[in-house]
Design a protein around this motif. Structure first.
Motif, PDB file in Angstrom:
ATOM      1  N   THR A   1       2.064  18.819 -44.947  1.00  0.00           N
ATOM      2  CA  THR A   1       2.875  20.615 -44.447  1.00  0.00           C
ATOM      3  C   THR A   1       2.621  20.354 -42.710  1.00  0.00           C
TER       4      THR A   1
ATOM      5  N   HIS B   1       5.743  19.534 -41.178  1.00  0.00           N
ATOM      6  CA  HIS B   1       6.606  19.741 -41.171  1.00  0.00           C
ATOM      7  C   HIS B   1       7.764  20.044 -39.850  1.00  0.00           C
TER       8      HIS B   1
ATOM      9  N   HIS C   1       3.460  11.039 -52.229  1.00  0.00           N
ATOM     10  CA  HIS C   1       3.446  10.563 -53.121  1.00  0.00           C
ATOM     11  C   HIS C   1       4.752  11.594 -54.016  1.00  0.00           C
ATOM     12  N   LEU C   2       5.452  12.766 -53.710  1.00  0.00           N
ATOM     13  CA  LEU C   2       6.436  12.776 -53.489  1.00  0.00           C
ATOM     14  C   LEU C   2       7.530  12.964 -52.923  1.00  0.00           C
TER      15      LEU C   2
ATOM     16  N   GLU D   1      10.306  19.098 -47.433  1.00  0.00           N
ATOM     17  CA  GLU D   1       9.209  20.156 -48.911  1.00  0.00           C
ATOM     18  C   GLU D   1       8.648  21.644 -49.074  1.00  0.00           C
ATOM     19  N   LYS D   2       8.485  22.230 -49.830  1.00  0.00           N
ATOM     20  CA  LYS D   2       7.164  23.541 -49.853  1.00  0.00           C
ATOM     21  C   LYS D   2       5.901  23.442 -49.433  1.00  0.00           C
TER      22      LYS D   2
ATOM     23  N   ASP E   1       7.230   6.850 -41.924  1.00  0.00           N
ATOM     24  CA  ASP E   1       5.963   6.918 -42.553  1.00  0.00           C
ATOM     25  C   ASP E   1       4.552   6.138 -41.520  1.00  0.00           C
ATOM     26  N   PRO E   2       4.547   6.201 -40.997  1.00  0.00           N
ATOM     27  CA  PRO E   2       2.887   6.099 -40.382  1.00  0.00           C
ATOM     28  C   PRO E   2       2.485   4.560 -41.087  1.00  0.00           C
TER      29      PRO E   2
ATOM     30  N   ARG F   1      -4.248  18.134 -55.351  1.00  0.00           N
ATOM     31  CA  ARG F   1      -3.463  17.525 -53.881  1.00  0.00           C
ATOM     32  C   ARG F   1      -3.420  18.517 -53.050  1.00  0.00           C
TER      33      ARG F   1
HETATM   34  N1  LIG Z   1       7.686  20.668 -54.596  1.00  0.00           N
HETATM   35  C1  LIG Z   1       7.059  20.846 -55.307  1.00  0.00           C
HETATM   36  O1  LIG Z   1       6.457  21.106 -56.374  1.00  0.00           O
HETATM   37  C2  LIG Z   1       5.584  19.584 -54.566  1.00  0.00           C
HETATM   38  C3  LIG Z   1       4.775  19.456 -54.625  1.00  0.00           C
HETATM   39  C4  LIG Z   1       3.484  18.607 -54.479  1.00  0.00           C
HETATM   40  C5  LIG Z   1       3.533  18.454 -52.973  1.00  0.00           C
HETATM   41  N2  LIG Z   1       5.151  19.224 -52.419  1.00  0.00           N
HETATM   42  C6  LIG Z   1       5.355  18.524 -50.968  1.00  0.00           C
HETATM   43  O2  LIG Z   1       5.419  17.664 -50.583  1.00  0.00           O
HETATM   44  C7  LIG Z   1       4.895  17.689 -48.784  1.00  0.00           C
HETATM   45  C8  LIG Z   1       4.525  15.832 -49.551  1.00  0.00           C
HETATM   46  O3  LIG Z   1       3.141  16.358 -50.233  1.00  0.00           O
HETATM   47  P1  LIG Z   1       2.611  14.985 -51.012  1.00  0.00           P
HETATM   48  O4  LIG Z   1       2.009  15.426 -51.632  1.00  0.00           O
HETATM   49  O5  LIG Z   1       3.582  14.037 -51.547  1.00  0.00           O
HETATM   50  O6  LIG Z   1       1.649  14.004 -49.840  1.00  0.00           O
HETATM   51  P2  LIG Z   1       1.037  12.845 -49.406  1.00  0.00           P
HETATM   52  O7  LIG Z   1      -0.520  13.014 -49.004  1.00  0.00           O
HETATM   53  O8  LIG Z   1       1.071  11.404 -50.522  1.00  0.00           O
HETATM   54  O9  LIG Z   1       2.127  11.596 -48.855  1.00  0.00           O
HETATM   55  C9  LIG Z   1       2.757  12.499 -47.364  1.00  0.00           C
HETATM   56  C10 LIG Z   1       2.762  11.125 -46.132  1.00  0.00           C
HETATM   57  O10 LIG Z   1       3.442  11.637 -45.437  1.00  0.00           O
HETATM   58  C11 LIG Z   1       3.271  11.050 -44.284  1.00  0.00           C
HETATM   59  N3  LIG Z   1       3.411  11.827 -42.683  1.00  0.00           N
HETATM   60  C12 LIG Z   1       2.171  12.459 -42.242  1.00  0.00           C
HETATM   61  N4  LIG Z   1       2.891  12.752 -41.495  1.00  0.00           N
HETATM   62  C13 LIG Z   1       3.631  11.912 -40.951  1.00  0.00           C
HETATM   63  C14 LIG Z   1       4.666  11.709 -40.005  1.00  0.00           C
HETATM   64  N5  LIG Z   1       4.297  12.983 -38.645  1.00  0.00           N
HETATM   65  N6  LIG Z   1       6.072  11.230 -40.050  1.00  0.00           N
HETATM   66  C15 LIG Z   1       6.656  10.552 -41.270  1.00  0.00           C
HETATM   67  N7  LIG Z   1       5.089  10.353 -42.086  1.00  0.00           N
HETATM   68  C16 LIG Z   1       4.178  11.724 -42.342  1.00  0.00           C
HETATM   69  C17 LIG Z   1       1.877  10.355 -45.047  1.00  0.00           C
HETATM   70  O11 LIG Z   1       1.739   9.228 -44.476  1.00  0.00           O
HETATM   71  C18 LIG Z   1       1.853  10.302 -46.614  1.00  0.00           C
HETATM   72  O12 LIG Z   1       3.082   8.804 -47.072  1.00  0.00           O
HETATM   73  C19 LIG Z   1       4.479  18.517 -48.897  1.00  0.00           C
HETATM   74  O13 LIG Z   1       4.601  19.687 -48.153  1.00  0.00           O
HETATM   75  C20 LIG Z   1       3.985  19.450 -50.229  1.00  0.00           C
HETATM   76  O14 LIG Z   1       3.186  20.591 -50.176  1.00  0.00           O
HETATM   77  C21 LIG Z   1       5.320  19.567 -53.267  1.00  0.00           C
END
Ligand SMILES: NC(=O)c1ccc[n+]([C@@H]2O[C@H](COP(=O)([O-])OP(=O)(O)OC[C@H]3O[C@@H](n4cnc5c(N)ncnc54)[C@H](O)[C@@H]3O)[C@@H](O)[C@H]2O)c1
Length: 341
Positions: free
Chosen positions: A88, A91, A16-17, A108-109, A40-41, A167
């Motif tokens: 997370t 990370h 998503h992010l 990302e946080k 991304d896997p 989420r």
């Molecule tokens: N700053 C903000 O306001 C905010 C908002 C939402 C999410 N986030 C943070 O962003 C991060 C992602 O959140 P999201 O909602 O996009 O999650 P998400 O689940 O939509 O996306 C995560 C992606 O990472 C991929 N992934 C997992 N392990 C991996 C690896 N080892 N190598 C490469 N890709 C890998 C997954 O396949 C997935 O596509 C989290 O840490 C979340 O806390 C921050």
């Protein structure tokens, strides 16, 4: 610090992010940023997003190793900087591998699941003399209006409430939502925290879904933060009271009201001035990503450093510890059986 005119970039974790990060990298092409890899896997999902125009075109790799090997083999250019937007829990492992390969990072946080992991990232980045920025988009949004606050904050009141389903339910609401306001609070109050009193409960998940924390600072400031991901409506309110100023910020709408009092004016009606407006940063994620690349070029440190991300996690951990201590004092049977995390 490396300061290439052209920065070859990657986005690791294109969910998503990460998809938004990729868009911002691509949007900075005119400023010398070249998105050369998406990692991304879920390779097929990323390719579908590219086909639908949701993610910019770039070579897709299933792992960091595969991506770095492609760079070593000259199939893609060497990567200078990357956004890490994986879940997370990955990370630290992902970040350490990239730092080891000499890649500047915007993570990302929250920076990590705990302070131990976050500290490793910070120390490795410092050892390699690489930029480590933490993705705290809210700071980029509010810094201009925060800069207009006069005087020392005395009291902060904050509500960050979201509806379920949320989420990021792999972490609790303190690490998911409250951490944004912890970061804003720490950026504003330049004083050590003296005491934390917190309460929180698991409701729909096995993590804490709602929490409140009261922080007392050594300089006398008190901050009261509430975060929920089981709310009916979405609320983002941040209020700061100083001796001669009050700022009320709606982070949902971007509207703010600022009241200032002239301490020399005896008549209260004349003494109070009111200003209302809207936050001017239209695209805070773009501002964050641009700030990161500017730091990579050596212009300045990033607005939100890895150390800031670590500090926010340390404070979040102190909140979790107090919440857990309070739960242990509840009469037996108050909560469903089982260990909460
Ligand atoms: N700053 C903000 O306001 C905010 C908002 C939402 C999410 N986030 C943070 O962003 C991060 C992602 O959140 P999201 O909602 O996009 O999650 P998400 O689940 O939509 O996306 C995560 C992606 O990472 C991929 N992934 C997992 N392990 C991996 C690896 N080892 N190598 C490469 N890709 C890998 C997954 O396949 C997935 O596509 C989290 O840490 C979340 O806390 C921050």
């Amino acid at each position: 610090m490396a300061s290439p005119a052209e920065i070859n970039s990657a986005v690791v974790g294109v969910g998503h992010l990460g998809g938004f990060h990729a868009q911002k990298h691509a949007a900075l092409a005119r400023e010398g940023v070249r998105l050369v890899a998406l990692v991304d896997p879920a390779v097929e999902t990323v390719r579908e997003k590219i086909a639908k125009g949701k993610v910019p075109e770039a070579p897709v790799f299933s792992s960091v190793e595969e991506c770095l090997a492609a760079a070593t083999a000259g199939k893609i250019p060497r990567i200078h900087a990357a956004s890490v937007a994986t879940t997370t829990e990955t990370h630290v492992e992902t970040g350490l591998r990239l730092l080891d390969a000499g890649v500047h990072l915007l993570v990302e946080k929250p920076l990590a699941m705990d302070s131990k992991g976050a500290r490793k990232l910070v120390e490795e980045a410092e050892r390699h003399k690489l930029v480590l920025a933490t993705g705290k988009v809210e700071r980029h949004r509010v810094m201009e209006v925060f800069g207009r606050i006069q005087g020392q904050p005395l009291f902060i009141e904050c509500h960050r409430l979201s509806p379920f389903p949320a989420r990021s339910t792999d972490i609790d609401v303190i690490f998911d939502l409250m951490i944004h306001d912890i970061d804003l609070m720490l950026a504003m109050v330049k004083s050590p925290i003296r005491a934390v009193h917190a309460a929180g409960f698991p409701v729909l998940t096995r993590h804490f879904d709602i929490a409140n924390a009261r922080f007392e600072f050594e300089n006398g400031c008190v901050a009261n933060l509430t975060a929920s991901r089981i709310s009916v409506t979405r609320t983002r309110k941040f209020r700061v009271f100083c001796s001669d100023a009050y700022l009320s910020l709606d982070l949902q709408t971007g509207e703010f009201n600022r009241y200032t009092k002239d301490p020399r004016e005896p008549e209260l009606e004349k003494a109070i001035a009111h200003e209302s407006g809207s936050l001017t940063v239209g695209d805070p994620l773009l501002a964050e990503v641009r700030d990161f690349f500017s730091a990579v070029r050596g212009g300045h440190g990033p607005l939100v450093t890895g150390r800031d991300g670590l500090s926010a996690i340390e404070v979040a951990e102190s909140v979790v510890a107090d919440v857990k201590a309070r739960l242990r004092e509840l009469p037996p049977g108050t909560l469903p059986a089982g260990e909460f995390v």
